[in-house]
Write a protein that holds these residues in place. Structure first.
Motif, PDB file in Angstrom:
ATOM      1  N   ALA A  27       0.951  -1.265  -0.124  1.00  0.00           N
ATOM      2  CA  ALA A  27      -0.067  -0.030  -0.024  1.00  0.00           C
ATOM      3  C   ALA A  27       0.827   1.354   0.132  1.00  0.00           C
ATOM      4  O   ALA A  27       0.485   1.973  -0.629  1.00  0.00           O
ATOM      5  N   GLN A  28       1.855   1.272   0.728  1.00  0.00           N
ATOM      6  CA  GLN A  28       2.804   2.328   0.711  1.00  0.00           C
ATOM      7  C   GLN A  28       3.423   2.715  -0.551  1.00  0.00           C
ATOM      8  O   GLN A  28       3.588   3.664  -1.072  1.00  0.00           O
ATOM      9  N   MET A  29       4.030   1.648  -1.112  1.00  0.00           N
ATOM     10  CA  MET A  29       4.561   1.716  -2.344  1.00  0.00           C
ATOM     11  C   MET A  29       3.561   2.288  -3.549  1.00  0.00           C
ATOM     12  O   MET A  29       3.742   3.058  -4.572  1.00  0.00           O
ATOM     13  N   LEU A  30       2.325   1.619  -3.618  1.00  0.00           N
ATOM     14  CA  LEU A  30       1.370   2.177  -4.419  1.00  0.00           C
ATOM     15  C   LEU A  30       1.114   3.566  -4.215  1.00  0.00           C
ATOM     16  O   LEU A  30       0.863   4.247  -5.038  1.00  0.00           O
ATOM     17  N   ARG A  42       1.480   6.607  -6.957  1.00  0.00           N
ATOM     18  CA  ARG A  42       0.540   7.566  -7.075  1.00  0.00           C
ATOM     19  C   ARG A  42       1.052   8.960  -6.997  1.00  0.00           C
ATOM     20  O   ARG A  42       0.827   9.831  -7.686  1.00  0.00           O
ATOM     21  N   GLN A  43       1.838   9.306  -5.995  1.00  0.00           N
ATOM     22  CA  GLN A  43       2.584  10.733  -5.834  1.00  0.00           C
ATOM     23  C   GLN A  43       3.254  10.947  -6.971  1.00  0.00           C
ATOM     24  O   GLN A  43       3.519  12.226  -7.416  1.00  0.00           O
ATOM     25  N   SER A  48      12.345  14.612  -7.455  1.00  0.00           N
ATOM     26  CA  SER A  48      13.465  13.835  -7.154  1.00  0.00           C
ATOM     27  C   SER A  48      13.703  13.575  -5.806  1.00  0.00           C
ATOM     28  O   SER A  48      14.056  12.397  -5.167  1.00  0.00           O
ATOM     29  N   ALA A  49      12.920  14.364  -5.086  1.00  0.00           N
ATOM     30  CA  ALA A  49      13.114  14.059  -3.485  1.00  0.00           C
ATOM     31  C   ALA A  49      12.127  13.094  -3.108  1.00  0.00           C
ATOM     32  O   ALA A  49      12.345  12.097  -2.211  1.00  0.00           O
ATOM     33  N   ILE A  50      10.965  12.821  -3.761  1.00  0.00           N
ATOM     34  CA  ILE A  50       9.934  11.753  -3.551  1.00  0.00           C
ATOM     35  C   ILE A  50      10.658  10.398  -3.954  1.00  0.00           C
ATOM     36  O   ILE A  50      10.711   9.386  -3.548  1.00  0.00           O
ATOM     37  N   LEU A  51      11.414  10.592  -5.194  1.00  0.00           N
ATOM     38  CA  LEU A  51      12.027   9.340  -5.627  1.00  0.00           C
ATOM     39  C   LEU A  51      12.941   8.605  -5.041  1.00  0.00           C
ATOM     40  O   LEU A  51      13.244   7.509  -4.804  1.00  0.00           O
ATOM     41  N   ARG A 101      13.342   2.663  -0.626  1.00  0.00           N
ATOM     42  CA  ARG A 101      12.682   1.859   0.233  1.00  0.00           C
ATOM     43  C   ARG A 101      12.096   0.593  -0.410  1.00  0.00           C
ATOM     44  O   ARG A 101      11.733  -0.342  -0.023  1.00  0.00           O
ATOM     45  N   GLU A 102      11.688   0.680  -1.934  1.00  0.00           N
ATOM     46  CA  GLU A 102      11.140  -0.344  -2.688  1.00  0.00           C
ATOM     47  C   GLU A 102      12.262  -1.369  -2.756  1.00  0.00           C
ATOM     48  O   GLU A 102      11.802  -2.677  -2.685  1.00  0.00           O
ATOM     49  N   VAL A 103      13.507  -0.965  -2.848  1.00  0.00           N
ATOM     50  CA  VAL A 103      14.760  -2.022  -2.903  1.00  0.00           C
ATOM     51  C   VAL A 103      14.918  -2.633  -1.704  1.00  0.00           C
ATOM     52  O   VAL A 103      14.991  -3.973  -1.577  1.00  0.00           O
TER      53      VAL A 103
END
Length: 241
Positions: A99-102, A106-107, A142-145, A151-153
């Motif tokens: 849910a956090q990754m999705l 979205r962001q 860039s900050a969001i990414l 965290r995805e990794v």
């Protein structure tokens, strides 16, 4: 030197499902994420490198940035279709992280949709105001990414390695490849390779379809060097394969 893909204080990973590792998704995800980290670190500076009224350079830089944005969108689209539904079904304990990754996807999508009209307007008529707005929007993205890609990794991909097969992860990569023509792929492959350490370049290159590898050797390497030199005049072109 600390690896970028290191869990930060307060971040937690879901429990690993029992059983063997079935795929090498984590390694592959690190490779493509390094490219995105590099691309969006550079994006604000590329925007600011265009002088007001220089429509030739704004058109060129804007097209490249638009391609970065499309690659990122397609990458997330593939994960939304071919990775996260399967992960949610096979590793229920990972539900919160999915849910956090999705939500982070979205962001990112929201930012990309906001960037596009600003980028297109800036390409046609670059001035100080539009340059400042576009650069700020890319800094925000860039900050969001930098949070999402790490965290995805560190949190999600170790679970993916245990619940998805190599064939399924290959399908995720194929989804992205199918969205672009070969001329595009062979040029941008140089950037992806150059943003990875030498050993990872070799492994990544093995995973690329043979026609794309051939195209890269024949014309892609040269196209990549020309594109890099145009984007960053005076900089040495990073080594690749």
């Amino acid at each position: 030197m600390t690896d970028f893909f290191t869990m930060q204080p307060g971040e937690t990973a879901p429990p690993l499902p029992p059983g063997p590792v079935l795929c090498t998704g984590t390694a592959g995800m690190r490779r493509i994420h390094r490219f995105f980290l590099w691309a969006y670190d550079e994006a604000p500076g590329l925007v600011r490198s265009v002088e007001p009224g220089d429509t030739a350079r704004s058109a060129y830089v804007g097209e490249v940035l638009g391609n970065f944005d499309k690659v990122l969108h397609i990458h997330h689209e593939g994960e939304d279709l071919l990775m996260y539904p399967q992960l949610g079904q096979r590793a229920p304990a990972c539900a919160l992280h999915v849910a956090q990754m999705l939500e982070q996807h979205r962001q990112v999508t929201q930012r990309l949709e906001g960037i596009e009209p600003v980028r297109l307007g800036w390409m046609a008529a670059p001035d100080a105001e539009s340059s400042a707005e576009l650069a700020a929007r890319y800094e925000d993205l860039s900050a969001i990414l930098k949070v999402h890609l790490r965290r995805e990794v560190t949190e999600v991909m170790p679970v993916v390695d245990r619940v998805m097969t190599e064939k399924e992860m290959d399908g995720l990569g194929q989804h992205s490849i199918e969205q672009f023509d070969k001329k595009f792929l062979v040029t941008y492959l140089g950037m992806v390779l150059a943003t990875n350490p030498p050993a990872d370049r070799k492994e990544l290159f093995k995973e690329i379809p043979a026609p794309v590898r051939l195209g890269y050797r024949l014309i892609g390497r040269r196209m990549y060097r020309k594109q890099y030199s145009t984007l960053f005049p005076g900089r040495p072109v990073p080594e690749t394969l």
